[in-house]
Design an enzyme around this catalytic site. Structure first.
Site, mmCIF file in Angstrom:
data_model
loop_
_atom_site.group_PDB
_atom_site.id
_atom_site.type_symbol
_atom_site.label_atom_id
_atom_site.label_comp_id
_atom_site.label_asym_id
_atom_site.label_seq_id
_atom_site.Cartn_x
_atom_site.Cartn_y
_atom_site.Cartn_z
ATOM 1 N N GLY A 153 16.377 47.415 65.063
ATOM 2 C CA GLY A 153 15.490 46.963 65.042
ATOM 3 C C GLY A 153 15.297 46.339 67.056
ATOM 4 O O GLY A 153 15.667 47.027 67.729
ATOM 5 N N SER A 154 13.815 45.037 67.240
ATOM 6 C CA SER A 154 13.721 45.576 68.832
ATOM 7 C C SER A 154 14.665 44.678 69.345
ATOM 8 O O SER A 154 15.217 45.335 70.297
ATOM 9 C CB SER A 154 12.660 44.926 68.632
ATOM 10 O OG SER A 154 11.575 44.534 67.784
ATOM 11 N N ASN A 167 9.070 25.884 70.543
ATOM 12 C CA ASN A 167 8.092 26.908 68.834
ATOM 13 C C ASN A 167 8.057 26.614 68.332
ATOM 14 O O ASN A 167 6.551 26.866 67.159
ATOM 15 C CB ASN A 167 9.196 28.194 67.817
ATOM 16 C CG ASN A 167 10.268 29.631 68.760
ATOM 17 O OD1 ASN A 167 11.012 29.970 69.330
ATOM 18 N ND2 ASN A 167 9.501 29.880 69.949
ATOM 19 N N SER A 219 4.502 34.720 68.238
ATOM 20 C CA SER A 219 5.571 36.109 67.690
ATOM 21 C C SER A 219 4.821 35.251 65.878
ATOM 22 O O SER A 219 4.978 36.869 65.573
ATOM 23 C CB SER A 219 6.723 35.624 68.260
ATOM 24 O OG SER A 219 7.117 34.578 67.551
ATOM 25 N N ASN A 243 3.764 27.875 68.250
ATOM 26 C CA ASN A 243 3.528 29.201 67.429
ATOM 27 C C ASN A 243 3.066 28.669 66.111
ATOM 28 O O ASN A 243 1.805 29.484 65.810
ATOM 29 C CB ASN A 243 5.039 29.625 66.127
ATOM 30 C CG ASN A 243 5.980 30.328 68.271
ATOM 31 O OD1 ASN A 243 5.398 29.567 69.075
ATOM 32 N ND2 ASN A 243 6.885 31.143 67.987
ATOM 33 N N LYS A 293 14.517 26.150 72.591
ATOM 34 C CA LYS A 293 13.741 26.591 71.988
ATOM 35 C C LYS A 293 12.924 26.782 70.946
ATOM 36 O O LYS A 293 11.770 26.381 70.349
ATOM 37 C CB LYS A 293 14.323 28.041 72.239
ATOM 38 C CG LYS A 293 13.579 29.674 71.326
ATOM 39 C CD LYS A 293 13.324 30.130 72.656
ATOM 40 C CE LYS A 293 12.778 31.689 72.374
ATOM 41 N NZ LYS A 293 13.118 32.329 71.390
ATOM 42 N N GLU A 318 9.941 33.028 60.009
ATOM 43 C CA GLU A 318 10.884 31.908 60.155
ATOM 44 C C GLU A 318 11.149 30.947 60.313
ATOM 45 O O GLU A 318 11.615 30.572 60.461
ATOM 46 C CB GLU A 318 11.981 33.329 61.249
ATOM 47 C CG GLU A 318 12.390 34.309 61.632
ATOM 48 C CD GLU A 318 13.343 34.687 63.264
ATOM 49 O OE1 GLU A 318 14.296 35.553 63.050
ATOM 50 O OE2 GLU A 318 12.654 35.151 63.965
HETATM 51 P P1 NAD Z 1 13.452 43.255 63.814
HETATM 52 O O1 NAD Z 1 13.106 42.546 62.308
HETATM 53 O O2 NAD Z 1 12.569 44.266 64.964
HETATM 54 O O3 NAD Z 1 14.883 43.814 63.602
HETATM 55 C C1 NAD Z 1 15.560 43.520 62.786
HETATM 56 C C2 NAD Z 1 16.685 44.516 62.719
HETATM 57 O O4 NAD Z 1 17.806 44.052 61.669
HETATM 58 C C3 NAD Z 1 15.545 45.656 61.742
HETATM 59 O O5 NAD Z 1 16.043 47.077 61.891
HETATM 60 C C4 NAD Z 1 16.096 45.871 60.265
HETATM 61 O O6 NAD Z 1 15.555 46.651 58.887
HETATM 62 C C5 NAD Z 1 17.623 45.399 60.250
HETATM 63 N N1 NAD Z 1 18.106 44.210 58.987
HETATM 64 C C6 NAD Z 1 18.299 43.208 58.814
HETATM 65 N N2 NAD Z 1 18.905 42.935 57.600
HETATM 66 C C7 NAD Z 1 20.330 44.020 57.783
HETATM 67 C C8 NAD Z 1 21.248 44.626 56.961
HETATM 68 N N3 NAD Z 1 21.277 44.116 55.503
HETATM 69 N N4 NAD Z 1 21.400 46.031 57.245
HETATM 70 C C9 NAD Z 1 20.764 46.861 58.438
HETATM 71 N N5 NAD Z 1 20.637 46.224 58.988
HETATM 72 C C10 NAD Z 1 19.493 45.231 58.406
HETATM 73 O O7 NAD Z 1 13.745 41.668 64.582
HETATM 74 P P2 NAD Z 1 14.027 41.401 66.044
HETATM 75 O O8 NAD Z 1 12.614 41.163 66.372
HETATM 76 O O9 NAD Z 1 14.822 42.116 66.758
HETATM 77 O O10 NAD Z 1 14.206 39.298 65.874
HETATM 78 C C11 NAD Z 1 16.382 39.397 65.558
HETATM 79 C C12 NAD Z 1 16.180 38.177 66.339
HETATM 80 O O11 NAD Z 1 15.702 37.858 67.477
HETATM 81 C C13 NAD Z 1 15.065 37.514 65.742
HETATM 82 O O12 NAD Z 1 15.759 35.548 65.121
HETATM 83 C C14 NAD Z 1 13.979 36.525 66.002
HETATM 84 O O13 NAD Z 1 13.194 35.717 66.066
HETATM 85 C C15 NAD Z 1 14.380 36.808 68.119
HETATM 86 N N6 NAD Z 1 14.192 37.479 69.012
HETATM 87 C C16 NAD Z 1 13.164 38.175 68.760
HETATM 88 C C17 NAD Z 1 12.941 38.910 70.000
HETATM 89 C C18 NAD Z 1 11.477 40.147 70.054
HETATM 90 O O14 NAD Z 1 11.214 40.135 71.117
HETATM 91 N N7 NAD Z 1 11.863 40.478 69.242
HETATM 92 C C19 NAD Z 1 12.431 37.490 71.045
HETATM 93 C C20 NAD Z 1 13.564 36.331 71.767
HETATM 94 C C21 NAD Z 1 13.963 36.224 70.046
HETATM 95 O O1 KPL Z 2 8.876 32.624 71.563
HETATM 96 C C1 KPL Z 2 7.931 32.198 72.029
HETATM 97 C C2 KPL Z 2 7.230 33.179 70.755
HETATM 98 O O2 KPL Z 2 6.166 33.404 70.580
HETATM 99 O O3 KPL Z 2 7.489 33.247 69.793
HETATM 100 C C3 KPL Z 2 6.875 31.177 72.583
HETATM 101 C C4 KPL Z 2 5.885 32.169 73.897
HETATM 102 C C5 KPL Z 2 7.829 30.525 73.697
HETATM 103 C C6 KPL Z 2 6.143 30.414 72.030
HETATM 104 O O4 KPL Z 2 6.791 29.281 71.473
#
Ligand code: NAD
Ligand code: KPL
Length: 305
Positions: free
Chosen positions: A11-12, A188, A252, A192, A184, A264
Site C-alpha cells: 500500500g502507501s 494524533n 489521516s 485527529n 506521535k 486506527e
Molecule cells: P495502506 O492501507 O495504504 O497499506 C496497507 C497495505 O497492507 C494494503 O495494501 C493492504 O492490502 C496490505 N495488507 C494488509 N494485510 C495484509 C496481509 N495479510 N497480506 C498482504 N497484504 C496485507 O496503509 P498505509 O497508509 O501504508 O499505512 C500503514 C501504516 O503506516 C499505518 O499504521 C499508518 O497509520 C502508518 N502511516 C501511514 C502514513 C501515510 O502517509 N500513508 C504516514 C505515517 C504512518
Molecule cells: O499525523 C497526522 C495525521 O493526520 O495523522 C497529523 C498531521 C500530525 C495530525 O495529527
C-alpha cells in the site's frame, strides 16, 4: 551479502519503501495476500511509483504469503489492525533471528506482533513520511519526513541502516522508540478525533483551542503515568504548531472516515483510554472524546475499533 527486503503491505508506506529500495538496486520482494492478488499485481504491470508528478513503473518480484521460502528481513507495513493477522500468516516462514520492522502508527499492535513472533527481532518504526494510493499498486509520495526505528528495550542499530540511506529513505536509530511512538500518539489523539467531530481541516482546530489545550493536559498526565514524561515536553506547543503548519490539510483519520475506511482508533485514542483505565487514571476529556468518536463512527456504519 544483504538479505532480501520482504515487504508486506504494498500500500502507501510499503510501496514507498519498496520502490526506493528497489530503485537503489537492493533486493526487494513484495508479499501479496494470495494468488488472486498476485495476478492483479502482474496485470497492473507491477508497482507504479509517483513522485513530483513523474510516474515510474517497477516490475518488482512478488509472491503470495504462503510461499515456503524463508524470510530473514521483513517490513510489515499494514494498518495497525491488520498487523497481527499478517504476522500470524508469515510466522512459519520467518527464519530464526529474522528481523521484522513494524511500520504501524499508534501503539498496541507492535506488542501483539512481538508476542506472536518470539523467534524474531521486532523493530518498531515511527514515520512522518506521507504517501497515498492513487489506485491499487500505484503509490504517490506525498510528503517528505523522517522515520525513527528502534527496539524496546534498546539494542544497537542493525547493519542495514546504511541501505536505507543508500535508498534515500531518511531514517535514524532511536534509543527510545517508545517515546517517539507515544509522542506521535499524543499528537494524533489531540488533533485527529477533533477534526472528525468538528468536520474540519487541521487548521479549523484553531477555533477550538481551549478543547485542544484540555486534551493536551490529560495526555501529559497519561504519558507521565506511563513512564513517558520525556515525551510530554512542550506537547501543547507542538500540537498548536502542527495545527498551524498543517492548517490546510485533513488529518489521516478525517480522510479515513470521509472515505468510509476503518480507522486506527483502537491503536490511538483507544490505546490511550485503555492505558488510563489500567492505571486507574481518570481522564474525562479523553474518555468523552473516545465516546463521541465511537458514536460518530457507528452512525456511519464504520467499525468502532
Ligand atoms: P495502506 O492501507 O495504504 O497499506 C496497507 C497495505 O497492507 C494494503 O495494501 C493492504 O492490502 C496490505 N495488507 C494488509 N494485510 C495484509 C496481509 N495479510 N497480506 C498482504 N497484504 C496485507 O496503509 P498505509 O497508509 O501504508 O499505512 C500503514 C501504516 O503506516 C499505518 O499504521 C499508518 O497509520 C502508518 N502511516 C501511514 C502514513 C501515510 O502517509 N500513508 C504516514 C505515517 C504512518
Ligand atoms: O499525523 C497526522 C495525521 O493526520 O495523522 C497529523 C498531521 C500530525 C495530525 O495529527
Amino acid at each position: 551479502m544483504t538479505s532480501t527486503w520482504h515487504v508486506l503491505g504494498s500500500g502507501s508506506l510499503g510501496g514507498l519503501w519498496a520502490a526506493r529500495l528497489a530503485a537503489a538496486g537492493l533486493p526487494v520482494e513484495l508479499l501479496l495476500r494470495d494468488r488472486q492478488r498476485l495476478a492483479e499485481y502482474r496485470a497492473a504491470g507491477g508497482l507504479t511509483f509517483e513522485r513530483d508528478g513523474h510516474c515510474r513503473q517497477l516490475a518488482l518480484p512478488a509472491q503470495p504469503l504462503d510461499e515456503p521460502a524463508p524470510i530473514r528481513r521483513l517490513l510489515l507495513a499494514s494498518k495497525a489492525y491488520d498487523a497481527a493477522a499478517a504476522a500470524r500468516a508469515l510466522r512459519p516462514r520467518l527464519a530464526p533471528g529474522a528481523e521484522v520492522i513494524l511500520l504501524q502508527n499508534g501503539l498496541g499492535s507492535q506488542d501483539a506482533v512481538a508476542a506472536l513472533l518470539p523467534q524474531a527481532r521486532c523493530i518498531f518504526a515511527s514515520s512522518t513520511e506521507g504517501a497515498f494510493r492513487r489506485r491499487d499498486f500505484h503509490v504517490v509520495f506525498a510528503g517528505s519526513g523522517h522515520t525513527w526505528l528502534g527496539t524496546a528495550p534498546p539494542t544497537p542499530p542493525p547493519g542495514w541502516l546504511g541501505e536505507l540511506a543508500q535508498a534515500g529513505i531518511p531514517a535514524s536509530w532511536s534509543d527510545d522508540i517508545l517515546a517517539r511512538l507515544w509522542r506521535k500518539l499524543a499528537l494524533n489523539c489531540a488533533i485527529n478525533p477533533l477534526t472528525v467531530l468538528h468536520d474540519c481541516r487541521n487548521g479549523g482546530l484553531q477555533a477550538h483551542a481551549v478543547e485542544v489545550a484540555a486534551l493536551c493536559r490529560e495526555l501529559v498526565e497519561l504519558l507521565t503515568a506511563c513512564g513517558q514524561a520525556a515525551a510530554t515536553d512542550g506537547l501543547q506547543t507542538e500540537v498548536e504548531r502542527v495545527i498551524a503548519a498543517t492548517a490546510a490539510n485533513y488529518s489521516s483519520m478525517y480522510q479515513d472516515v470521509a472515505a468510509g475506511r476503518r480507522t486506527e482508533i483502537a491503536y490511538l485514542l483507544g490505546h490511550a483510554c485503555r492505558e488510563a483505565q489500567r492505571r486507574g487514571l481518570e481522564l474525562p476529556r479523553l474518555e468523552d472524546l473516545a465516546r463521541r468518536l465511537r458514536a460518530h463512527l457507528a452512525a456511519r456504519g464504520l467499525p468502532q475499533d
